[in-house]
Design a protein around this motif. Structure first.
Motif, PDB file in Angstrom:
ATOM      1  N   PRO A  70       0.731  -1.174  -0.026  1.00  0.00           N
ATOM      2  CA  PRO A  70      -0.063   0.119   0.084  1.00  0.00           C
ATOM      3  C   PRO A  70       0.823   1.173  -0.108  1.00  0.00           C
ATOM      4  O   PRO A  70       0.369   2.293  -0.616  1.00  0.00           O
ATOM      5  CB  PRO A  70      -0.756  -0.188   1.244  1.00  0.00           C
ATOM      6  CG  PRO A  70      -1.121  -1.629   1.555  1.00  0.00           C
ATOM      7  CD  PRO A  70       0.358  -2.059   1.049  1.00  0.00           C
ATOM      8  N   ASN A  71       2.040   1.260   0.570  1.00  0.00           N
ATOM      9  CA  ASN A  71       2.912   2.396   0.515  1.00  0.00           C
ATOM     10  C   ASN A  71       3.655   2.603  -0.818  1.00  0.00           C
ATOM     11  O   ASN A  71       4.618   3.300  -1.001  1.00  0.00           O
ATOM     12  CB  ASN A  71       4.049   2.483   1.751  1.00  0.00           C
ATOM     13  CG  ASN A  71       4.752   1.357   1.561  1.00  0.00           C
ATOM     14  OD1 ASN A  71       4.681   0.569   0.736  1.00  0.00           O
ATOM     15  ND2 ASN A  71       5.920   1.297   2.461  1.00  0.00           N
ATOM     16  N   TYR A  72       3.422   1.831  -1.790  1.00  0.00           N
ATOM     17  CA  TYR A  72       3.996   1.767  -3.345  1.00  0.00           C
ATOM     18  C   TYR A  72       5.131   1.091  -3.356  1.00  0.00           C
ATOM     19  O   TYR A  72       5.625   1.076  -4.482  1.00  0.00           O
ATOM     20  CB  TYR A  72       3.941   3.254  -3.629  1.00  0.00           C
ATOM     21  CG  TYR A  72       2.542   3.907  -3.688  1.00  0.00           C
ATOM     22  CD1 TYR A  72       2.847   5.177  -2.932  1.00  0.00           C
ATOM     23  CD2 TYR A  72       1.775   3.571  -4.348  1.00  0.00           C
ATOM     24  CE1 TYR A  72       1.663   5.866  -2.791  1.00  0.00           C
ATOM     25  CE2 TYR A  72       0.501   4.072  -4.201  1.00  0.00           C
ATOM     26  CZ  TYR A  72       0.629   5.295  -3.432  1.00  0.00           C
ATOM     27  OH  TYR A  72      -0.686   6.319  -3.580  1.00  0.00           O
ATOM     28  N   SER A  73       6.057   0.680  -1.929  1.00  0.00           N
ATOM     29  CA  SER A  73       7.056  -0.102  -2.210  1.00  0.00           C
ATOM     30  C   SER A  73       7.070  -1.574  -2.918  1.00  0.00           C
ATOM     31  O   SER A  73       5.656  -1.850  -3.125  1.00  0.00           O
ATOM     32  CB  SER A  73       7.713  -0.330  -0.805  1.00  0.00           C
ATOM     33  OG  SER A  73       6.936  -1.138  -0.209  1.00  0.00           O
ATOM     34  N   SER A  74       7.910  -2.017  -3.209  1.00  0.00           N
ATOM     35  CA  SER A  74       7.873  -3.312  -4.196  1.00  0.00           C
ATOM     36  C   SER A  74       8.829  -4.310  -3.877  1.00  0.00           C
ATOM     37  O   SER A  74       9.719  -3.952  -3.390  1.00  0.00           O
ATOM     38  CB  SER A  74       7.703  -2.938  -5.824  1.00  0.00           C
ATOM     39  OG  SER A  74       7.550  -4.170  -6.539  1.00  0.00           O
ATOM     40  N   GLU A  75       8.388  -5.669  -4.129  1.00  0.00           N
ATOM     41  CA  GLU A  75       9.481  -6.821  -3.726  1.00  0.00           C
ATOM     42  C   GLU A  75       9.475  -7.452  -5.324  1.00  0.00           C
ATOM     43  O   GLU A  75       8.375  -7.629  -5.820  1.00  0.00           O
ATOM     44  CB  GLU A  75       9.157  -7.788  -2.842  1.00  0.00           C
ATOM     45  CG  GLU A  75       9.232  -6.948  -1.362  1.00  0.00           C
ATOM     46  CD  GLU A  75       8.951  -8.237  -0.301  1.00  0.00           C
ATOM     47  OE1 GLU A  75       9.034  -7.810   1.010  1.00  0.00           O
ATOM     48  OE2 GLU A  75       8.295  -9.104  -0.562  1.00  0.00           O
ATOM     49  N   LEU A  76      10.615  -8.052  -5.394  1.00  0.00           N
ATOM     50  CA  LEU A  76      10.747  -8.962  -6.668  1.00  0.00           C
ATOM     51  C   LEU A  76      11.338 -10.341  -6.104  1.00  0.00           C
ATOM     52  O   LEU A  76      12.346 -10.086  -5.282  1.00  0.00           O
ATOM     53  CB  LEU A  76      11.845  -8.393  -7.631  1.00  0.00           C
ATOM     54  CG  LEU A  76      12.542  -9.364  -8.841  1.00  0.00           C
ATOM     55  CD1 LEU A  76      11.276  -9.936  -9.495  1.00  0.00           C
ATOM     56  CD2 LEU A  76      13.532  -8.510  -9.380  1.00  0.00           C
ATOM     57  N   ASN A  77      10.566 -11.290  -6.266  1.00  0.00           N
ATOM     58  CA  ASN A  77      10.883 -12.513  -5.910  1.00  0.00           C
ATOM     59  C   ASN A  77      11.502 -13.454  -7.139  1.00  0.00           C
ATOM     60  O   ASN A  77      10.720 -13.578  -8.003  1.00  0.00           O
ATOM     61  CB  ASN A  77       9.739 -13.341  -5.180  1.00  0.00           C
ATOM     62  CG  ASN A  77       9.404 -12.544  -3.906  1.00  0.00           C
ATOM     63  OD1 ASN A  77      10.076 -12.247  -2.937  1.00  0.00           O
ATOM     64  ND2 ASN A  77       8.062 -11.958  -4.016  1.00  0.00           N
ATOM     65  N   VAL A  78      12.531 -14.124  -6.730  1.00  0.00           N
ATOM     66  CA  VAL A  78      12.768 -15.098  -8.003  1.00  0.00           C
ATOM     67  C   VAL A  78      13.120 -16.562  -7.222  1.00  0.00           C
ATOM     68  O   VAL A  78      13.869 -16.661  -5.945  1.00  0.00           O
ATOM     69  CB  VAL A  78      14.018 -14.721  -8.581  1.00  0.00           C
ATOM     70  CG1 VAL A  78      14.358 -15.782  -9.727  1.00  0.00           C
ATOM     71  CG2 VAL A  78      14.121 -13.351  -9.239  1.00  0.00           C
ATOM     72  N   ASN A  79      12.368 -17.691  -7.511  1.00  0.00           N
ATOM     73  CA  ASN A  79      12.558 -18.934  -7.111  1.00  0.00           C
ATOM     74  C   ASN A  79      13.448 -19.797  -7.860  1.00  0.00           C
ATOM     75  O   ASN A  79      13.625 -19.365  -9.193  1.00  0.00           O
ATOM     76  CB  ASN A  79      11.166 -19.650  -6.944  1.00  0.00           C
ATOM     77  CG  ASN A  79      10.227 -18.826  -6.053  1.00  0.00           C
ATOM     78  OD1 ASN A  79      10.650 -18.323  -4.862  1.00  0.00           O
ATOM     79  ND2 ASN A  79       8.817 -18.830  -6.283  1.00  0.00           N
ATOM     80  N   ALA A  80      13.837 -20.784  -7.354  1.00  0.00           N
ATOM     81  CA  ALA A  80      14.673 -22.033  -7.980  1.00  0.00           C
ATOM     82  C   ALA A  80      15.920 -21.253  -8.902  1.00  0.00           C
ATOM     83  O   ALA A  80      15.874 -21.458 -10.012  1.00  0.00           O
ATOM     84  CB  ALA A  80      13.877 -22.671  -8.921  1.00  0.00           C
ATOM     85  N   LEU A  81      16.530 -20.376  -8.141  1.00  0.00           N
ATOM     86  CA  LEU A  81      17.534 -19.554  -9.118  1.00  0.00           C
ATOM     87  C   LEU A  81      18.660 -20.450  -9.757  1.00  0.00           C
ATOM     88  O   LEU A  81      18.926 -21.583  -9.485  1.00  0.00           O
ATOM     89  CB  LEU A  81      18.578 -18.787  -7.831  1.00  0.00           C
ATOM     90  CG  LEU A  81      17.927 -17.635  -7.259  1.00  0.00           C
ATOM     91  CD1 LEU A  81      18.831 -17.252  -6.203  1.00  0.00           C
ATOM     92  CD2 LEU A  81      17.573 -16.563  -8.377  1.00  0.00           C
ATOM     93  N   LEU A  82      18.857 -19.941 -11.089  1.00  0.00           N
ATOM     94  CA  LEU A  82      19.483 -20.317 -12.177  1.00  0.00           C
ATOM     95  C   LEU A  82      20.917 -19.574 -11.921  1.00  0.00           C
ATOM     96  O   LEU A  82      21.051 -18.687 -11.830  1.00  0.00           O
ATOM     97  CB  LEU A  82      19.101 -20.593 -13.547  1.00  0.00           C
ATOM     98  CG  LEU A  82      17.790 -21.353 -13.510  1.00  0.00           C
ATOM     99  CD1 LEU A  82      16.843 -21.173 -15.049  1.00  0.00           C
ATOM    100  CD2 LEU A  82      17.924 -22.857 -12.969  1.00  0.00           C
ATOM    101  N   LEU A  83      22.046 -20.153 -12.698  1.00  0.00           N
ATOM    102  CA  LEU A  83      23.126 -19.289 -13.125  1.00  0.00           C
ATOM    103  C   LEU A  83      22.953 -18.244 -13.860  1.00  0.00           C
ATOM    104  O   LEU A  83      23.317 -17.125 -13.584  1.00  0.00           O
ATOM    105  CB  LEU A  83      24.312 -20.187 -13.514  1.00  0.00           C
ATOM    106  CG  LEU A  83      24.892 -21.281 -12.739  1.00  0.00           C
ATOM    107  CD1 LEU A  83      26.052 -22.006 -13.623  1.00  0.00           C
ATOM    108  CD2 LEU A  83      25.336 -20.981 -11.297  1.00  0.00           C
TER     109      LEU A  83
END
Lengths: 113, 112
Positions: A70-83
Motif C-alpha cells: 500500500p505504501n507503493y514499495s515493491s518486492e521482486l521474488n525469484v525462485n529456483a535460482l539459475l546461474l
C-alpha cells in the motif's frame, strides 16, 4: 526528495535458492517497474506494478514474481535460482500517468553460484 | 518483435571531441524514444522524444528523432571525462504500456 532506493546492493545466492529484492519508489511516485540487466546488455523489462497489481509482464518465467504494498514499495521474488539469473536488477518508479522518463534505482547485483 | 539497435557498441574519444551515438528501432505503434546515461549502476534520464517533439537539447547534449528513418541520434559536443558512461536508448510502443525496450547501449570512454 528521496530517489528510488533498492536493497540489498549486492547478494550472492546458490543455485536452487530463492531471493527477494526490495524497492522503495521516489517520493510521489505510485508505479514500480522491474528490469534485469545482464552484463553487457541493456535492461530487460520483467513486470510493472500499479495499485498493488501486476499490470504488465515481460518475457520472464513464472519463477519471477512480485508484489506491491500500500505504501507503493515493491518486492521482486525469484525462485529456483539459475546461474543465468545473475544480473543487475533495476527498479524504476514513475507516476501514473507518466509524463516524463522513469527514475531508476542503483540496482541490486545478484550473483548465483 | 520490437527491436532497438544501438551503434557503435563502444567508442573512445579525446576530451573536447564531438560524438554521435546512433539508435535505430523497429517498433510497432511507436510512441516514444528515450535516452539514458548509465554510470556505474543507475540509469539517469536524458531525453524523451515523441512524434510531437523530435528534437531536444540540454547543454552540450542534444538528440533528434528521425521518424522516417526510424532512428535517433544523441550528440555530445566538447566531451568531458565525466561524459564517460554507457548510453542507453529505449523505445515504447502504444501496446507495451509503460515497458521500455532497451538497446544494448553504447559504452563511451572520454580520455584526457
Amino acid at each position: 526528495d528521496a530517489g528510488v532506493t533498492q536493497s540489498p546492493t549486492h547478494l550472492i545466492k546458490t543455485r536452487g535458492q530463492q531471493v527477494t529484492l526490495r524497492c522503495s519508489p521516489k517520493s510521489g511516485h505510485d508505479t514500480v517497474s522491474w528490469y534485469q540487466q545482464a552484463l553487457g546488455q541493456g535492461p530487460q523489462f520483467i513486470f510493472q506494478y500499479y495499485e498493488e497489481e501486476e499490470r504488465q509482464r515481460g518475457n520472464f518465467p513464472d519463477r519471477f514474481s512480485g508484489h506491491q504494498f500500500p505504501n507503493y514499495s515493491s518486492e521482486l521474488n525469484v525462485n529456483a535460482l539459475l546461474l543465468g539469473d545473475s544480473a543487475l536488477y533495476l527498479c524504476a518508479s514513475s507516476l501514473m500517468p507518466r509524463r516524463s522518463g522513469y527514475t531508476f534505482g542503483s540496482g541490486t547485483r545478484l550473483t548465483v553460484v | 518483435e520490437d527491436k532497438v539497435v544501438q551503434s557503435p557498441l563502444s567508442l573512445v574519444v579525446h576530451e573536447g571531441d564531438t560524438v554521435t551515438l546512433n539508435c535505430s528501432y523497429e517498433v510497432t505503434n511507436f510512441r516514444s524514444l528515450l535516452w539514458y546515461k548509465q554510470e556505474k549502476k543507475a540509469p539517469t534520464f536524458l531525453f524523451m522524444l515523441t512524434s510531437s517533439g523530435i528534437e531536444k537539447k540540454s547543454g552540450r547534449l542534444s538528440s533528434i528523432l528521425d521518424k522516417k528513418e526510424l532512428s535517433s541520434i544523441l550528440n555530445i559536443t566538447a566531451t568531458q571525462t565525466g561524459d564517460s558512461a554507457i548510453y542507453l536508448c529505449a523505445a515504447r510502443n502504444s501496446n507495451s504500456g509503460y515497458a521500455l525496450n532497451f538497446g544494448k547501449g553504447t559504452s563511451l570512454l572520454v580520455t584526457p
